[in-house]
Write an enzyme that holds these catalytic residues in place. Structure first.
Site, PDB file in Angstrom:
ATOM      1  N   ARG A 170       0.822  -1.054   0.042  1.00 36.22           N
ATOM      2  CA  ARG A 170      -0.154  -0.308   0.179  1.00 36.22           C
ATOM      3  C   ARG A 170       1.038   1.020  -0.125  1.00 36.22           C
ATOM      4  O   ARG A 170       0.304   2.097   0.644  1.00 36.22           O
ATOM      5  CB  ARG A 170      -0.808   0.388   1.334  1.00 36.22           C
ATOM      6  CG  ARG A 170      -1.524  -0.543   1.528  1.00 36.22           C
ATOM      7  CD  ARG A 170      -2.773  -1.018   0.799  1.00 36.22           C
ATOM      8  NE  ARG A 170      -3.800  -2.070   0.371  1.00 36.22           N
ATOM      9  CZ  ARG A 170      -4.176  -3.312   0.392  1.00 36.22           C
ATOM     10  NH1 ARG A 170      -2.951  -3.669  -0.614  1.00 36.22           N
ATOM     11  NH2 ARG A 170      -5.242  -4.118   0.412  1.00 36.22           N
ATOM     12  N   SER A 240     -10.603  -0.990   3.993  1.00 34.15           N
ATOM     13  CA  SER A 240      -9.119  -1.440   5.587  1.00 34.15           C
ATOM     14  C   SER A 240      -9.463  -0.167   5.927  1.00 34.15           C
ATOM     15  O   SER A 240      -8.058   0.534   4.884  1.00 34.15           O
ATOM     16  CB  SER A 240      -8.559  -1.982   5.086  1.00 34.15           C
ATOM     17  OG  SER A 240      -8.768  -3.524   4.602  1.00 34.15           O
ATOM     18  N   GLU A 335      -3.724   3.110   6.592  1.00 39.22           N
ATOM     19  CA  GLU A 335      -3.857   3.062   5.744  1.00 39.22           C
ATOM     20  C   GLU A 335      -4.470   3.738   4.894  1.00 39.22           C
ATOM     21  O   GLU A 335      -3.754   4.089   3.520  1.00 39.22           O
ATOM     22  CB  GLU A 335      -4.503   1.508   5.431  1.00 39.22           C
ATOM     23  CG  GLU A 335      -4.447   0.822   3.240  1.00 39.22           C
ATOM     24  CD  GLU A 335      -5.424   0.525   2.812  1.00 39.22           C
ATOM     25  OE1 GLU A 335      -4.946   0.981   1.742  1.00 39.22           O
ATOM     26  OE2 GLU A 335      -5.962  -0.165   3.642  1.00 39.22           O
TER      27      GLU A 335
HETATM   28  N1  EPU Z   1      -9.678 -12.327  10.687  1.00 45.44           N
HETATM   29  C1  EPU Z   1      -9.981 -11.890  11.959  1.00 45.44           C
HETATM   30  N2  EPU Z   1     -12.143 -11.294  12.423  1.00 45.44           N
HETATM   31  C2  EPU Z   1     -12.562 -11.119  11.633  1.00 45.44           C
HETATM   32  C3  EPU Z   1     -11.951 -11.026  10.215  1.00 45.44           C
HETATM   33  C4  EPU Z   1     -10.246 -11.426  10.247  1.00 45.44           C
HETATM   34  O1  EPU Z   1      -9.559 -12.149  13.042  1.00 45.44           O
HETATM   35  O2  EPU Z   1     -13.608 -10.028  11.990  1.00 45.44           O
HETATM   36  C5  EPU Z   1      -8.290 -11.908  10.419  1.00 45.44           C
HETATM   37  C6  EPU Z   1      -8.503 -13.644   9.880  1.00 45.44           C
HETATM   38  O3  EPU Z   1      -7.947 -14.280  10.652  1.00 45.44           O
HETATM   39  C7  EPU Z   1      -8.131 -13.295   8.356  1.00 45.44           C
HETATM   40  C8  EPU Z   1      -7.428 -12.218   8.110  1.00 45.44           C
HETATM   41  O4  EPU Z   1      -7.868 -11.375   9.613  1.00 45.44           O
HETATM   42  O5  EPU Z   1      -8.325 -14.651   7.930  1.00 45.44           O
HETATM   43  C9  EPU Z   1      -7.365 -11.393   7.017  1.00 45.44           C
HETATM   44  O6  EPU Z   1      -8.882 -11.325   6.538  1.00 45.44           O
HETATM   45  P1  EPU Z   1      -8.691 -10.803   5.146  1.00 45.44           P
HETATM   46  O7  EPU Z   1      -8.798 -12.103   4.301  1.00 45.44           O
HETATM   47  O8  EPU Z   1     -10.407 -10.361   5.311  1.00 45.44           O
HETATM   48  O9  EPU Z   1      -8.283  -9.274   5.000  1.00 45.44           O
HETATM   49  P2  EPU Z   1      -7.487  -8.649   5.350  1.00 45.44           P
HETATM   50  O10 EPU Z   1      -5.984  -9.140   5.868  1.00 45.44           O
HETATM   51  O11 EPU Z   1      -7.820  -8.515   6.933  1.00 45.44           O
HETATM   52  C10 EPU Z   1      -6.097  -7.566   3.447  1.00 45.44           C
HETATM   53  C11 EPU Z   1      -6.257  -6.468   2.846  1.00 45.44           C
HETATM   54  C12 EPU Z   1      -8.318  -6.404   2.158  1.00 45.44           C
HETATM   55  C13 EPU Z   1      -7.980  -7.156   1.727  1.00 45.44           C
HETATM   56  C14 EPU Z   1      -7.764  -8.636   2.106  1.00 45.44           C
HETATM   57  C15 EPU Z   1      -7.834  -9.617   0.769  1.00 45.44           C
HETATM   58  C16 EPU Z   1      -5.327  -4.398   3.748  1.00 45.44           C
HETATM   59  C17 EPU Z   1      -5.121  -3.637   4.843  1.00 45.44           C
HETATM   60  N3  EPU Z   1      -6.438  -4.777   3.440  1.00 45.44           N
HETATM   61  O12 EPU Z   1      -7.323  -7.229   4.094  1.00 45.44           O
HETATM   62  O13 EPU Z   1      -7.852  -4.396   1.538  1.00 45.44           O
HETATM   63  O14 EPU Z   1      -9.246  -6.791  -0.269  1.00 45.44           O
HETATM   64  O15 EPU Z   1      -6.774  -8.586   2.315  1.00 45.44           O
HETATM   65  O16 EPU Z   1      -6.892  -9.805   0.377  1.00 45.44           O
HETATM   66  O17 EPU Z   1      -4.098  -5.363   3.212  1.00 45.44           O
HETATM   67  C18 EPU Z   1      -8.246  -2.618   1.625  1.00 45.44           C
HETATM   68  O18 EPU Z   1      -6.728  -2.000   1.224  1.00 45.44           O
HETATM   69  O19 EPU Z   1      -8.651  -1.249   1.499  1.00 45.44           O
HETATM   70  C19 EPU Z   1      -8.557  -3.558   1.605  1.00 45.44           C
HETATM   71  C20 EPU Z   1      -9.637  -4.177   1.843  1.00 45.44           C
END
Ligand code: EPU
Length: 339
Positions: A170, A240, A335
């Site tokens: 990012r 995010s 972010e």
């Molecule tokens: N998780 C929890 N609780 C929750 C939701 C998630 O503990 O309520 C944990 C779980 O372990 C899950 C992990 O968080 O496996 C990862 O969650 P998710 O796959 O939803 O991805 P993220 O790391 O939270 C990132 C990006 C998103 C992108 C997703 C999918 C960033 C800051 N965010 O989120 O990007 O869509 O991966 O690749 O890196 C954005 O940048 O605006 C965005 C939405």
């Protein structure tokens, strides 16, 4: 500040000088200008030389902390064209004002591979190249070949090759050393004609099966996103709010010793712990400060639940950040760009 005046913009009724932003903050700029050509952008930069200038896309990653005493510039250039084909590769140039998801929909329809995992991310082509948006194991930088820009100070055009953009998670040179100095006018992407599915993230392989088309991957990504993320057309947010922190192994081991099944991913010599998990452990899911709320289904997202002010969002974000630091000793950084 001028008085607001209603006008029709792209078929929608808008209040003049309100700055478009997906958080739906009611903030205004002194001037908002759209440009339809690179020449027009140069003239606008000339006209407003010496003023505070900010180029925005859809405002999908911005938190305005109040009215903006300056000039907001927005690209109305929304075309895409194929530049070149070389064996398996196709180069596509997309203008900065094109909605990223409209571009991706077209590319998937053409059967081209490379950007399908980024389906349904809000925002426009120009901003996505500044922010290096990413999802499901793919980042914009993986497909970007070069970025065409114009220098704010003198209207000079400059092309940045991918390596010169210094892309990171990012992050890019346009958010750091060159912040505010260049406006992206178009982006050249490299796409593939033969299958290049990238399905290793999360449930993508399970949802798509073995040999999907780009459109099938796109549909799967959109399905996963809809389950977790708020639709910006329905509820204000900037996606995010925080980045996922990467911590030293010792920090992860200490947390893993105290909690069952800490989600984690090896990355860049450290361990990435999802900020969503850290925030959830601190009990923030669904909690509010004023009209701002930590999103129930994905606590990495802060939503505008009820006429939130920029102060509400900032206060909530600060409190979330403080409690993660107190409980885990980890700093999570936004972010979202504060303006
Ligand atoms: N998780 C929890 N609780 C929750 C939701 C998630 O503990 O309520 C944990 C779980 O372990 C899950 C992990 O968080 O496996 C990862 O969650 P998710 O796959 O939803 O991805 P993220 O790391 O939270 C990132 C990006 C998103 C992108 C997703 C999918 C960033 C800051 N965010 O989120 O990007 O869509 O991966 O690749 O890196 C954005 O940048 O605006 C965005 C939405």
């Amino acid at each position: 500040m001028e008085n607001g005046k209603w006008k029709i913009d792209n078929g929608k009724l808008t209040m003049e000088n309100y700055i478009p932003n997906t958080f739906r903050m009611k903030v205004r700029a002194r001037v908002i200008e759209e440009y339809h050509s690179v020449g027009e952008l140069r003239s606008l930069l000339e006209k407003y030389r010496g003023e505070r200038i900010l180029a925005i896309g859809a405002g999908s990653n911005l938190l305005f902390q109040g009215d903006f005493d300056g000039v907001i510039l927005h690209s109305a250039m929304r075309r895409a064209r194929a530049l070149d084909e070389n064996g398996d590769e196709v180069l596509i140039e997309a203008q900065a004002g094109l909605v990223m998801d409209e571009l991706i929909a077209q590319l998937c329809d053409m059967g081209l591979w490379g950007l399908e995992n980024l389906s349904h991310i809000p925002g426009e082509v120009g901003a996505s190249a500044v922010q290096n948006v990413g999802a499901y194991g793919v980042e914009a930088k993986d497909a970007i070949v070069r970025v065409h820009t114009m220098r704010v100070s003198d209207g000079q055009e400059r092309i940045f090759e991918n390596a010169e953009c210094r892309y990171g998670y990012r992050d890019s040179i346009f958010k750091n050393e060159l912040k505010g100095q260049y406006i992206v006018t178009s982006v050249v992407y490299r796409l593939w004609k033969t299958p290049h599915p990238q399905l290793d993230y999360g449930h993508l392989r399970a949802v798509t099966g073995g040999t999907p088309t780009p459109n099938e991957v796109r549909q799967a990504v959109m399905q996963i996103r809809r389950q977790k993320l708020p639709e910006v057309s329905e509820i204000g947010s900037a996606g995010s709010f925080f980045k996922n922190p990467i911590v030293p192994h010792e920090v992860y081991e200490a947390i893993a010793g105290q909690y069952n099944q800490v989600p984690h991913f090896e990355q860049d010599g450290g361990v990435k712990i999802p900020a969503a998990w850290l925030i959830e452990q601190c009990g923030w899911k669904g909690k509010r400060v004023g009209g701002a709320q930590v999103y129930e289904k994905q606590p990495l997202v802060i939503v505008n639940a009820d006429n939130a002010t920029p102060e509400d969002v900032k206060n909530l974000a600060q409190q979330v950040c403080d409690s993660v630091r107190e409980k885990f000793g980890i700093h999570i950084s936004p972010e979202v760009n504060y303006i």
